[in-house]
Design a protein around this motif. Structure first.
Motif, short mmCIF file in Angstrom:
data_model
loop_
_atom_site.label_atom_id
_atom_site.label_comp_id
_atom_site.label_asym_id
_atom_site.label_seq_id
_atom_site.Cartn_x
_atom_site.Cartn_y
_atom_site.Cartn_z
N GLU A 28 0.84 -1.21 0.00
CA GLU A 28 0.00 0.00 0.00
C GLU A 28 0.87 1.26 0.00
O GLU A 28 0.61 2.22 -0.72
CB GLU A 28 -0.90 -0.03 1.24
N ASP A 32 1.32 4.62 -2.73
CA ASP A 32 1.23 6.03 -2.33
C ASP A 32 2.51 6.78 -2.72
O ASP A 32 2.46 7.92 -3.20
CB ASP A 32 1.01 6.15 -0.81
N ASP A 35 2.78 7.53 -6.43
CA ASP A 35 1.97 8.68 -6.82
C ASP A 35 2.69 9.99 -6.51
O ASP A 35 2.59 10.96 -7.26
CB ASP A 35 0.63 8.66 -6.07
N LYS A 87 4.67 9.82 5.17
CA LYS A 87 3.55 10.64 4.71
C LYS A 87 3.55 12.01 5.39
O LYS A 87 3.29 13.04 4.76
CB LYS A 87 2.23 9.91 5.00
#
Ligand SMILES: [Fe+2]
Length: 272
Positions: A28, A32, A35, A87
């Motif tokens: 996952e 991310d 992207d 993140k």
């Protein structure tokens, strides 16, 4: 899911389940990061490792099957924490600099994954589960390959310019190589000038000459790009569609995977 772990085998299975969760979370995270990545070569690297990770997940599930156990999905907070940190840092980082943040998170994750597989393989072999050990080592080698590619790109970016330009994604490899060569030529000229003066006039004069050389060189942008990564997927393991999990399939997978270590033929085959 285990409650209390009361035997080495339970500890092993619990950690194997944590590895499965680790890979699912990593898959996952890779999406991310792809992207968010700016450089095409970084996007490609992340995409390739995502494909490898899908196979690694299948490989862990096969380990459970070989052990005659149900697939467990123990928690793995480490990977979740690494993803959360990446993140959060990306959120506050300018778009031109995100690739360095992504590569840092990716390398931290790869090293953790390597430690996980090294430990699991050690214990699998020690308990006589040779085939499980070989499968876990195949996953380890995938992580080592991915880690090496991440490290190489990180070094390349750090030395040629971390920041990207808005056009960087469309910049051709030749133009990128040209920019990188320009940086190398500038640095090289300064070094050569310093060396020549050092021979005749001593270190202090060499330093002054080097500074002068740097001042007189054409300005070079600090937002130099990188050359194209030549990362190659080393996907291993995993059953192809329709392939059954049996000894023949396992032996074939082991024999044809160049990412796996050679199995010691002398060693008596374990039951699993
Ligand atoms: Fe990985």
């Amino acid at each position: 899911m285990f409650g209390r772990l009361n035997s080495p085998e339970q500890v092993f299975s619990y950690k194997l389940g944590a590895a499965l969760t680790m890979e699912r979370d990593t898959l996952e995270m890779l999406g991310d990061l792809e992207d968010a990545a700016q450089r095409p070569e970084l996007k490609q690297l992340l995409r390739e490792h995502a494909a490898e990770t899908r196979v690694q997940i299948e490989t862990i599930e096969q380990c459970f099957a070989l052990l005659g156990e149900e697939v467990d999905d123990s928690p793995c907070p480490v990977t979740k924490a690494l993803a959360a940190e990446a993140k959060a840092t990306l959120k506050k980082t300018d778009d031109s600099l995100v690739d360095a943040v992504i590569l840092a998170g990716a390398l931290e994750t790869e090293y953790h994954e390597q430690a996980v597989y090294e430990t699991l393989a050690i214990h699998a072999r020690a308990r006589g589960a040779e085939r499980v050990a070989v499968l876990l080592e195949s996953n380890l080698h995938v992580e080592q390959g991915a880690g090496a590619r991440v490290k190489a790109l990180s070094q390349q970016i750090a030395t040629t310019g971390v920041a990207t330009t808005p056009e960087d994604g469309g910049m051709g490899a030749a133009a990128k190589a040209g920019l990188a060569a320009g940086v190398a030529a500038t640095v090289g000229a300064a070094a050569a000038a310093a060396s020549k003066v050092a021979e005749n006039k001593g270190k202090e004069q060499a330093r002054e000459a080097a500074e002068e050389s740097l001042r007189t060189q054409p300005a070079t942008t600090s937002t130099t790009a990188t050359t194209t990564s030549t990362a190659t997927s080393s996907t291993t393991g995993g059953l192809v569609e329709g392939e059954e999990l049996n000894d023949d399939a396992l032996q074939d997978r082991t024999a044809h995977s160049d990412a796996r270590p050679a199995v010691d033929e002398e060693r008596p085959a374990a039951g699993i």
